[in-house]
Design a protein around this motif. Structure first.
Motif, PDB file in Angstrom:
ATOM      1  N   HIS A 130      48.458  22.462  54.393  1.00  0.00           N
ATOM      2  CA  HIS A 130      48.389  23.181  53.116  1.00  0.00           C
ATOM      3  C   HIS A 130      48.992  24.580  53.253  1.00  0.00           C
ATOM      4  O   HIS A 130      49.777  25.021  52.417  1.00  0.00           O
ATOM      5  CB  HIS A 130      46.932  23.253  52.638  1.00  0.00           C
ATOM      6  CG  HIS A 130      46.759  24.031  51.370  1.00  0.00           C
ATOM      7  ND1 HIS A 130      46.150  25.257  51.327  1.00  0.00           N
ATOM      8  CD2 HIS A 130      47.154  23.775  50.101  1.00  0.00           C
ATOM      9  CE1 HIS A 130      46.164  25.712  50.076  1.00  0.00           C
ATOM     10  NE2 HIS A 130      46.757  24.824  49.315  1.00  0.00           N
TER      11      HIS A 130
ATOM     12  N   HIS B 194      37.737  20.637  48.099  1.00  0.00           N
ATOM     13  CA  HIS B 194      37.554  20.152  46.723  1.00  0.00           C
ATOM     14  C   HIS B 194      36.450  19.097  46.673  1.00  0.00           C
ATOM     15  O   HIS B 194      36.368  18.229  47.544  1.00  0.00           O
ATOM     16  CB  HIS B 194      38.835  19.453  46.233  1.00  0.00           C
ATOM     17  CG  HIS B 194      39.901  20.409  45.816  1.00  0.00           C
ATOM     18  ND1 HIS B 194      41.224  20.214  46.099  1.00  0.00           N
ATOM     19  CD2 HIS B 194      39.849  21.568  45.111  1.00  0.00           C
ATOM     20  CE1 HIS B 194      41.930  21.205  45.593  1.00  0.00           C
ATOM     21  NE2 HIS B 194      41.120  22.045  45.005  1.00  0.00           N
TER      22      HIS B 194
ATOM     23  N   ALA C  14      49.223  21.443  36.296  1.00  0.00           N
ATOM     24  CA  ALA C  14      48.431  22.649  36.619  1.00  0.00           C
ATOM     25  C   ALA C  14      48.840  23.840  35.755  1.00  0.00           C
ATOM     26  O   ALA C  14      48.033  24.707  35.464  1.00  0.00           O
ATOM     27  CB  ALA C  14      48.589  23.000  38.093  1.00  0.00           C
ATOM     28  N   GLY C  15      50.107  23.874  35.341  1.00  0.00           N
ATOM     29  CA  GLY C  15      50.575  25.065  34.628  1.00  0.00           C
ATOM     30  C   GLY C  15      50.597  24.925  33.122  1.00  0.00           C
ATOM     31  O   GLY C  15      50.862  25.895  32.430  1.00  0.00           O
TER      32      GLY C  15
ATOM     33  N   THR D 281      44.225  29.125  27.445  1.00  0.00           N
ATOM     34  CA  THR D 281      43.917  30.564  27.542  1.00  0.00           C
ATOM     35  C   THR D 281      44.524  31.293  26.349  1.00  0.00           C
ATOM     36  O   THR D 281      43.872  32.118  25.702  1.00  0.00           O
ATOM     37  CB  THR D 281      44.478  31.151  28.865  1.00  0.00           C
ATOM     38  OG1 THR D 281      44.049  30.332  29.955  1.00  0.00           O
ATOM     39  CG2 THR D 281      44.011  32.577  29.093  1.00  0.00           C
TER      40      THR D 281
ATOM     41  N   GLY E  13      50.579  29.529  40.585  1.00  0.00           N
ATOM     42  CA  GLY E  13      51.433  30.039  39.503  1.00  0.00           C
ATOM     43  C   GLY E  13      50.826  31.213  38.748  1.00  0.00           C
ATOM     44  O   GLY E  13      51.188  31.440  37.601  1.00  0.00           O
TER      45      GLY E  13
ATOM     46  N   SER F 147      39.457  33.529  37.562  1.00  0.00           N
ATOM     47  CA  SER F 147      40.127  32.536  36.696  1.00  0.00           C
ATOM     48  C   SER F 147      41.256  31.837  37.441  1.00  0.00           C
ATOM     49  O   SER F 147      41.583  30.682  37.154  1.00  0.00           O
ATOM     50  CB  SER F 147      40.683  33.224  35.451  1.00  0.00           C
ATOM     51  OG  SER F 147      39.639  33.913  34.828  1.00  0.00           O
ATOM     52  N   PHE F 148      41.893  32.547  38.386  1.00  0.00           N
ATOM     53  CA  PHE F 148      42.927  31.912  39.210  1.00  0.00           C
ATOM     54  C   PHE F 148      42.357  31.543  40.578  1.00  0.00           C
ATOM     55  O   PHE F 148      43.097  31.344  41.533  1.00  0.00           O
ATOM     56  CB  PHE F 148      44.120  32.853  39.377  1.00  0.00           C
ATOM     57  CG  PHE F 148      44.831  33.175  38.081  1.00  0.00           C
ATOM     58  CD1 PHE F 148      45.529  32.194  37.392  1.00  0.00           C
ATOM     59  CD2 PHE F 148      44.799  34.454  37.553  1.00  0.00           C
ATOM     60  CE1 PHE F 148      46.183  32.482  36.190  1.00  0.00           C
ATOM     61  CE2 PHE F 148      45.452  34.755  36.359  1.00  0.00           C
ATOM     62  CZ  PHE F 148      46.143  33.763  35.676  1.00  0.00           C
ATOM     63  N   LEU F 149      41.052  31.508  40.657  1.00  0.00           N
ATOM     64  CA  LEU F 149      40.312  31.268  41.899  1.00  0.00           C
ATOM     65  C   LEU F 149      40.635  32.339  42.941  1.00  0.00           C
ATOM     66  O   LEU F 149      41.003  33.453  42.586  1.00  0.00           O
ATOM     67  CB  LEU F 149      40.618  29.857  42.407  1.00  0.00           C
ATOM     68  CG  LEU F 149      39.374  29.087  42.877  1.00  0.00           C
ATOM     69  CD1 LEU F 149      38.396  28.905  41.720  1.00  0.00           C
ATOM     70  CD2 LEU F 149      39.749  27.728  43.407  1.00  0.00           C
TER      71      LEU F 149
ATOM     72  N   ARG G 158      43.331  28.649  48.220  1.00  0.00           N
ATOM     73  CA  ARG G 158      43.665  27.784  47.071  1.00  0.00           C
ATOM     74  C   ARG G 158      43.901  28.578  45.782  1.00  0.00           C
ATOM     75  O   ARG G 158      43.881  28.021  44.688  1.00  0.00           O
ATOM     76  CB  ARG G 158      42.565  26.754  46.820  1.00  0.00           C
ATOM     77  CG  ARG G 158      42.423  25.737  47.878  1.00  0.00           C
ATOM     78  CD  ARG G 158      42.972  24.384  47.446  1.00  0.00           C
ATOM     79  NE  ARG G 158      42.948  23.497  48.589  1.00  0.00           N
ATOM     80  CZ  ARG G 158      43.880  22.624  48.850  1.00  0.00           C
ATOM     81  NH1 ARG G 158      44.900  22.461  48.057  1.00  0.00           N
ATOM     82  NH2 ARG G 158      43.804  21.866  49.929  1.00  0.00           N
TER      83      ARG G 158
ATOM     84  N   THR H  16      46.277  24.900  31.224  1.00  0.00           N
ATOM     85  CA  THR H  16      45.563  26.089  31.694  1.00  0.00           C
ATOM     86  C   THR H  16      46.060  27.291  30.890  1.00  0.00           C
ATOM     87  O   THR H  16      45.275  28.043  30.315  1.00  0.00           O
ATOM     88  CB  THR H  16      45.877  26.328  33.187  1.00  0.00           C
ATOM     89  OG1 THR H  16      47.284  26.145  33.392  1.00  0.00           O
ATOM     90  CG2 THR H  16      45.096  25.414  34.102  1.00  0.00           C
ATOM     91  N   THR H  17      47.389  27.422  30.804  1.00  0.00           N
ATOM     92  CA  THR H  17      47.979  28.562  30.108  1.00  0.00           C
ATOM     93  C   THR H  17      47.821  28.411  28.593  1.00  0.00           C
ATOM     94  O   THR H  17      47.453  29.372  27.900  1.00  0.00           O
ATOM     95  CB  THR H  17      49.480  28.686  30.481  1.00  0.00           C
ATOM     96  OG1 THR H  17      49.615  28.470  31.888  1.00  0.00           O
ATOM     97  CG2 THR H  17      50.028  30.045  30.127  1.00  0.00           C
TER      98      THR H  17
ATOM     99  N   ARG I 256      33.076  22.078  44.954  1.00  0.00           N
ATOM    100  CA  ARG I 256      33.425  22.030  46.364  1.00  0.00           C
ATOM    101  C   ARG I 256      32.363  21.211  47.083  1.00  0.00           C
ATOM    102  O   ARG I 256      31.228  21.091  46.620  1.00  0.00           O
ATOM    103  CB  ARG I 256      33.463  23.443  46.971  1.00  0.00           C
ATOM    104  CG  ARG I 256      34.561  24.335  46.426  1.00  0.00           C
ATOM    105  CD  ARG I 256      35.937  23.823  46.836  1.00  0.00           C
ATOM    106  NE  ARG I 256      37.031  24.704  46.500  1.00  0.00           N
ATOM    107  CZ  ARG I 256      37.843  24.532  45.458  1.00  0.00           C
ATOM    108  NH1 ARG I 256      37.653  23.542  44.595  1.00  0.00           N
ATOM    109  NH2 ARG I 256      38.863  25.354  45.262  1.00  0.00           N
TER     110      ARG I 256
ATOM    111  N   ARG J 102      52.120  25.897  51.163  1.00  0.00           N
ATOM    112  CA  ARG J 102      51.977  27.054  50.271  1.00  0.00           C
ATOM    113  C   ARG J 102      53.026  28.112  50.598  1.00  0.00           C
ATOM    114  O   ARG J 102      53.616  28.717  49.709  1.00  0.00           O
ATOM    115  CB  ARG J 102      50.570  27.670  50.400  1.00  0.00           C
ATOM    116  CG  ARG J 102      49.505  26.983  49.609  1.00  0.00           C
ATOM    117  CD  ARG J 102      49.731  27.088  48.133  1.00  0.00           C
ATOM    118  NE  ARG J 102      49.713  28.423  47.612  1.00  0.00           N
ATOM    119  CZ  ARG J 102      48.856  28.887  46.702  1.00  0.00           C
ATOM    120  NH1 ARG J 102      47.929  28.085  46.210  1.00  0.00           N
ATOM    121  NH2 ARG J 102      48.931  30.107  46.252  1.00  0.00           N
TER     122      ARG J 102
ATOM    123  N   CYS K 273      45.484  30.047  42.662  1.00  0.00           N
ATOM    124  CA  CYS K 273      46.514  29.432  41.814  1.00  0.00           C
ATOM    125  C   CYS K 273      47.919  29.825  42.284  1.00  0.00           C
ATOM    126  O   CYS K 273      48.225  31.013  42.406  1.00  0.00           O
ATOM    127  CB  CYS K 273      46.308  29.886  40.380  1.00  0.00           C
ATOM    128  SG  CYS K 273      47.621  29.382  39.268  1.00  0.00           S
TER     129      CYS K 273
ATOM    130  N   PHE L   7      53.325  33.743  37.398  1.00  0.00           N
ATOM    131  CA  PHE L   7      54.094  33.003  36.393  1.00  0.00           C
ATOM    132  C   PHE L   7      53.302  33.005  35.079  1.00  0.00           C
ATOM    133  O   PHE L   7      53.821  33.328  33.994  1.00  0.00           O
ATOM    134  CB  PHE L   7      54.290  31.575  36.939  1.00  0.00           C
ATOM    135  CG  PHE L   7      55.155  30.639  36.155  1.00  0.00           C
ATOM    136  CD1 PHE L   7      54.707  30.116  34.943  1.00  0.00           C
ATOM    137  CD2 PHE L   7      56.397  30.222  36.618  1.00  0.00           C
ATOM    138  CE1 PHE L   7      55.487  29.211  34.226  1.00  0.00           C
ATOM    139  CE2 PHE L   7      57.186  29.323  35.918  1.00  0.00           C
ATOM    140  CZ  PHE L   7      56.713  28.819  34.720  1.00  0.00           C
TER     141      PHE L   7
END
Ligand code: HEM
Length: 517
Positions: free
Chosen positions: A121, A96, A304-305, A312, A461, A451-453, A457, A308-309, A372, A125, A459, A464
């Motif tokens: 990480h 990041h 994060a959730g 969109t 969710g 969009s969710f990368l 890394r 973003t949602t 990055r 995850r 996303c 979800f």
């Protein structure tokens, strides 16, 4: 007063010293001229009248790899080439960028999933994924349906000619995470939490020249100095400190209650946190996460959730209002599929619904620009050779340790060579006959979108979010029609997230909403 002046002078001195002593090695990659040393091209990139006014023109002029000037004369590499993106996303050499790093430390401390790196990480995850598998997410559908019905009730109660749909969507998506992840209702979050959340959402969607410069200066400071600077009494730092404190407090309360319930023999695995704690395991070799590790995820997962949602969805509804014919077709699909049994719907087999969601994610990726930084010297592969300003043809881009790289996700998703000559237009039909993506390099977990990368890394969710959007769109579009008010076209703004904005500058999207069923 004197100490504040000394602090600011020291910050600027550190920044200048670090800037003036760095050579980038990408000087010869072509890019637009910089209008200012202080801001470089950053105001054009981040504060244009509408998001992309400059970025998409540069994309046309210079292609998917070009150089920009960052604030204070630094070079920044803009990347929307899929091969380069895939390499960077999967390489441990790139982490990041400092602004995002500072932000996630501030908000969630050192142990949240966004802040940890490497093996730590990977392990975290693996543990967290338990709550976000296909099967796990399917169990949250009743929560999404409940939020969708609450939205319907709110829209029905409004008698205004046009409604700002954004705050309603933000409340719905916060409610969905709160119930599905923590197992508590929005009321259980408490008034103070909800008020701080509203303030935080507005802050995260605002953008100004001063903020852009402050972020650039903050990014030049060593983390320890930055961590001390956040105790400055500014509105933004106060709101972030409070958000972190309130989320930790909430996380601790939720975890304590779940552990107490589990000790009494009650089932606690209907939400993500219950599954993560997993204190009663039939398989004794498997262990849940520690209470402390679960608590540490609270602020980042909630933030994060949420918008973003919500953003969109807001952009999607605006596009439906702009395309009434498609809106009618989508409504017909929804009404015929949901029919008498709306709880047993196979959302993934609804072609127009999924084409609509993919097209919205393609044109409006909530994270349009992800930064990055290279931890070591690296060589980035590219799909197509480029000619440097010295006339040299290169087939890969060498970058030095410390190089700032921007993953230009919105640009990637509008590349004409990969998405077609009409790539800037909203055309959900492009998804109806297989994938419209013409690239050979697969990227992203969903529909070759970033969009969710992508990579480690990706996303957490994303499944979800997809099911949540499917449920909410079916409820809203099945029951209401959406049209545009005459006098307030929605603008697209790039702040922390891509956000809709109204003519008064505030975050939001005004729509005329009418109940039809
Ligand atoms: C349309 C909705 C969403 C979009 C577009 C989205 C997009 C993203 C992106 C681009 C990243 C990577 C950021 C980076 O590393 O620079 C990310 C990470 C993340 N997202 Fe999402 N997200 C969405 C919904 C959600 C939801 C609903 C949740 C949780 C319930 C969630 C949880 C996370 C978490 C925890 C991370 C950090 C993952 C890690 O660093 O390993 N997101 N998201």
């Amino acid at each position: 007063m004197i100490s504040a002046t000394v602090l600011i002078a020291a910050i600027i001195a550190v920044a200048l010293y670090r800037v003036l002593h760095r050579k980038t090695g990408i000087e010869n990659i072509p890019g637009p001229p910089s209008p200012s040393w202080i801001f470089g091209n950053m105001l054009q990139l981040l504060l244009p009248p509408s998001y992309g006014d400059y970025e998409f023109t540069w994309l046309k002029l210079y292609g998917p790899i070009y150089r920009l000037k960052e604030c204070l004369g630094r070079d920044r590499l803009m990347v929307s080439d899929p091969l380069a993106l895939q390499y960077i996303l999967n390489s441990a050499q790139f982490v990041h960028g400092p602004i995002a790093e500072n932000f996630v430390y501030l908000l969630g401390g050192m142990k949240n999933v966004s802040a940890v790196r490497g093996d730590a990480h990977k392990q975290l995850r693996t543990a967290l994924n338990t709550g976000f598998t296909v099967a796990a997410v399917k169990n949250y559908q009743p929560v999404f349906e409940k939020m969708a019905q609450a939205l319907t009730e709110q829209l029905e109660q409004s008698s205004a000619s046009s409604i700002n749909i954004s705050p309603l969507l933000s409340t719905a998506t916060l409610g969905a995470i709160s119930e599905a992840v923590l197992g508590c209702s929005t009321q259980d979050l408490g008034e103070e939490f909800v008020a701080n959340n509203c303030q935080f959402v507005l802050l995260a969607s605002s953008q100004s020249a001063a903020q852009i410069l402050a972020n650039a200066l903050g990014a030049l400071l060593p983390t320890s100095v930055f961590n001390a600077a956040v105790y400055l009494p500014t509105t933004a730092f106060r709101a972030i400190r409070k958000a972190k404190y309130l989320a930790e407090d909430l996380g601790r309360r939720v975890v304590r209650e779940k552990m107490d319930a589990a000790r009494q023999g009650l089932e606690i695995d209907s939400d993500v946190y219950g599954q993560l704690l997993n204190p009663v395991q039939s398989d004794s070799t498997k262990k849940g996460m520690s209470e402390e590790a679960v608590v540490a995820q609270t602020s980042v997962i909630l933030i994060a959730g949420q918008d973003t949602t919500a953003n969109t969805l807001a952009f999607g509804l605006v596009e439906l209002a702009r395309h009434p014919q498609f809106q009618d077709q989508l409504r017909a699909e929804i009404q015929s599929t949901l029919g008498a049994n709306p709880h047993d719907v196979l959302y993934d087999s609804m072609p127009l619904l999924n084409a609509f969601i993919k097209e919205t994610l393609r044109l409006y990726p909530a994270v349009a620009l992800a930064d990055r930084v290279a931890l070591a010297d690296a060589v980035i592969p590219i799909t197509k050779e480029i000619k440097t300003s010295m006339g040299e043809v290169i087939t890969q881009i060498p970058v030095r340790k410390g190089q700032l790289v921007t993953l230009a996700i919105a640009s990637f998703q509008r590349l004409e060579s990969f998405w077609g000559a009409d790539s800037h237009q909203f055309k959900p039909q492009r998804w109806l006959e297989g994938s419209p993506y013409k690239g050979e390099t697969s990227v992203g977990p969903y529909a070759n979108l970033l969009s969710f990368l992508g990579g480690p890394r990706t996303c957490l969710g994303w499944r979800f979010a997809i099911l949540e959007m499917q449920v909410l769109i079916c409820e809203l579009v099945g029951k209401f029609s959406f049209t545009l008010p005459k006098d307030d076209p929605v603008r697209v703004r790039s702040a922390t997230l891509l956000s809709p904005a109204m003519s008064n500058g505030e975050k939001g999207a005004l729509l005329c909403v009418m109940r039809i069923l």
